[in-house]
Design a protein around this motif. Sequence first.
Motif, short mmCIF file in Angstrom:
data_model
loop_
_atom_site.label_atom_id
_atom_site.label_comp_id
_atom_site.label_asym_id
_atom_site.label_seq_id
_atom_site.Cartn_x
_atom_site.Cartn_y
_atom_site.Cartn_z
N ARG A 1 -4.61 7.96 9.33
CA ARG A 1 -3.49 7.76 10.09
C ARG A 1 -2.93 6.20 9.44
NH1 ARG A 1 1.48 8.60 13.74
NH2 ARG A 1 3.57 7.65 13.12
N TYR A 2 -2.30 5.97 8.61
CA TYR A 2 -2.13 4.19 8.06
C TYR A 2 -0.97 4.04 8.80
CZ TYR A 2 -0.89 -0.13 5.02
OH TYR A 2 -0.69 -1.17 4.62
N ILE A 3 -1.53 2.41 9.22
CA ILE A 3 -0.59 1.79 10.11
C ILE A 3 -0.24 0.31 9.30
CG2 ILE A 3 -0.56 0.97 12.49
CD1 ILE A 3 -2.45 2.90 13.33
N ALA B 1 -9.39 -2.84 -1.11
CA ALA B 1 -8.48 -1.83 -1.00
C ALA B 1 -8.74 -1.48 0.40
CB ALA B 1 -9.81 -0.69 -2.20
N VAL B 2 -10.35 -1.41 0.91
CA VAL B 2 -10.91 -0.27 1.85
C VAL B 2 -9.62 -1.80 3.56
CG1 VAL B 2 -12.53 -0.37 3.69
CG2 VAL B 2 -13.19 -0.02 1.56
N VAL B 3 -10.42 -2.78 3.40
CA VAL B 3 -9.55 -3.46 4.42
C VAL B 3 -7.91 -3.43 3.74
CG1 VAL B 3 -8.51 -6.15 4.36
CG2 VAL B 3 -11.16 -5.59 3.84
N ALA B 4 -7.81 -3.23 2.59
CA ALA B 4 -5.78 -3.39 3.28
C ALA B 4 -5.25 -1.87 3.90
CB ALA B 4 -5.43 -2.82 0.90
N HIS B 5 -6.57 -0.86 3.99
CA HIS B 5 -5.92 0.26 4.49
C HIS B 5 -6.33 0.21 5.88
CE1 HIS B 5 -5.59 1.77 0.78
NE2 HIS B 5 -5.16 3.33 0.97
N GLY B 6 -6.95 -0.72 6.78
CA GLY B 6 -6.78 -1.07 8.04
C GLY B 6 -8.68 -0.45 8.22
N ILE C 1 -3.23 7.47 2.22
CA ILE C 1 -3.92 6.93 1.89
C ILE C 1 -3.11 5.77 0.60
CG2 ILE C 1 -6.76 7.76 2.57
CD1 ILE C 1 -6.90 8.75 -0.44
N ASP C 2 -3.01 5.17 -0.11
CA ASP C 2 -2.84 4.88 -1.46
C ASP C 2 -3.84 5.16 -2.29
OD1 ASP C 2 -2.42 3.98 -4.22
OD2 ASP C 2 -1.28 2.05 -3.09
N VAL D 1 0.97 -0.95 0.16
CA VAL D 1 0.01 0.30 0.09
C VAL D 1 1.09 0.97 0.16
CG1 VAL D 1 -1.25 1.16 1.55
CG2 VAL D 1 -1.88 -1.23 1.63
N ASN D 2 1.10 1.83 -1.18
CA ASN D 2 1.56 3.20 -1.26
C ASN D 2 1.03 4.75 -0.36
OD1 ASN D 2 3.90 1.67 -2.72
ND2 ASN D 2 2.48 1.46 -4.48
N VAL D 3 1.40 4.54 0.38
CA VAL D 3 0.27 5.54 1.17
C VAL D 3 1.43 6.83 0.45
CG1 VAL D 3 -1.09 4.00 2.37
CG2 VAL D 3 0.87 5.43 3.44
N ALA D 4 0.21 7.98 0.89
CA ALA D 4 0.51 9.47 1.00
C ALA D 4 -0.31 10.24 1.51
CB ALA D 4 0.82 9.47 -0.76
N VAL D 5 0.16 11.89 2.08
CA VAL D 5 -0.50 12.05 2.92
C VAL D 5 -1.67 13.40 1.54
CG1 VAL D 5 -1.56 14.63 3.74
CG2 VAL D 5 0.26 12.79 4.72
N THR D 6 -3.42 12.70 1.48
CA THR D 6 -4.15 12.95 0.20
C THR D 6 -5.04 14.28 0.91
OG1 THR D 6 -3.08 11.15 -0.76
CG2 THR D 6 -5.66 12.10 -1.72
N ASP D 7 -5.51 15.09 -0.15
CA ASP D 7 -6.76 16.18 0.29
C ASP D 7 -7.87 14.96 0.31
OD1 ASP D 7 -8.66 17.61 0.67
OD2 ASP D 7 -7.48 19.54 -0.07
#
Length: 476
Positions: free
Chosen positions: A473-475, A446-451, A362-363, A321-327
């Motif tokens: 915040r992605y953990i 996709a939702v579950v991958a983000h917790g 989020i990714d 999951v390639n997360v980045a701070v997103t608006d």
Amino acid sequence: MLKMNVRKFLRSLNFRIMVFLILIGIIPALLVAGGFLAAYDRLSITQLGNDVRNQCQILATQLSSASYFENMDNQTLEGEMTQLATLYDGRIIIIDQDLKIVEDTYDLEDGKTIIAESVIRCFRGETVDYRHGGRFIELTVPITTGGEEDQTIIGVILVTASTDTQTANLETLRQSMETWLAAIGICILALAILLSGWLVKPLRHMNQSIGGLVEGALADDLDIHDCTETEKISDTFNLMLAKLRRIEESRQEFVSNVSHELKTPLASMKVLADSLLVQEGAPVELYQEFMKDIAEEIDRENTIISDLLTLVKMDRKAAEVNVAVTDINEFLEQILKRLRPIAEKEKVEVVFESNRSVSAEIDATKLSLAFTNLVENAIKYNKENGWVRVTLDADHKYFYVKVSDSGIGIPQESLDNIFERFYRCDKSHSREIGGTGLGLAITKNAVVAHGGAIKVQSVVGEGTTFTVRIPLRYIV
């Protein structure tokens, strides 16, 4: 290989249990035996010392009464001293106030002066006992005169007594104890073998019961009630087995559905192609219509394959999951901007509502697929002149996205299955609008991958609401 490893483990466990039982049986027995022998040794020596002291105190009283130091030519007392020394296989020495030996049953030190700590301490009124190795004990007894209030020590009896008898008795007892310990050890060994086999028996039973899993047999549950622990393991294993069955059923159903979904467009194309081949001299318009239908089936095949590849990528452990701070506000606006032309074509109004600015880790690629599927389904399965409302909210930990519509709704009996792959509530209607039955499965992954989590509420004929909750915040 698995069966062999399990058998090795059970043999090793059986051996360890047997060694453990032997140790907890033998070690206490050895400690008890050692403690008993030590206690017997102390008690026997103490008893010997008490007996010798009592006899010497009687002798001291006789010596004092007979005024022995004034008249030493007393054959009766000398005979009693010799008899007492012989009784205890020892030696008696009589010492006067000048530390001079006046009588020695060994006749070795008569007339000599003795300066020994035990003798001097006895003249001071102290009681002294010594044990010299395992051979003899030595003690002193004062010879007194006068009454209880004005007693005077006029001499000392220095006596040694052999401990050979006690040592021999101790050795005999030790040999008997060793014989009993050997017998007890054999009994403990036999008991350990029986108990270890009994304790491992439930595990062997369980191993035989689960052996069929290696061959792929998932039909039967474990039914082991040998003891509480194995019963708990059996229950836990049955839960795992039930999960494996569900996975296997899901796999088989997935393969069946994939085969069916890929076969249907191919069958349609074959029918269309065969129709073209048998119709000689058919007008160009008919050819164009058939080719258009074939192109649509090819597009449908490509869509299914693309969705399957997307699911495979999401299922792979290596998929990150390639997360980045997103608006999130802007993120959802972009998704709705792409889908509004489709909504206008279907005469459906799309509304976005948010009372706050939300940012989260989020990714964007994965969640874009998820929310696109939700909104696109809300548009496709809607009514003419219907509406789709996307609402964004957040608290200190999560942000929430609700996708509500005024569409046809989902039957209650289907709500628990809509996230399964290839599941369709209304298969005929889904085919008309081009659904593959994979969109909601992709969304949930996709939702579950983000917790996060996704819920659905729906009333047939009134509409559906999907609620998605994603951590800010992605953990990992």
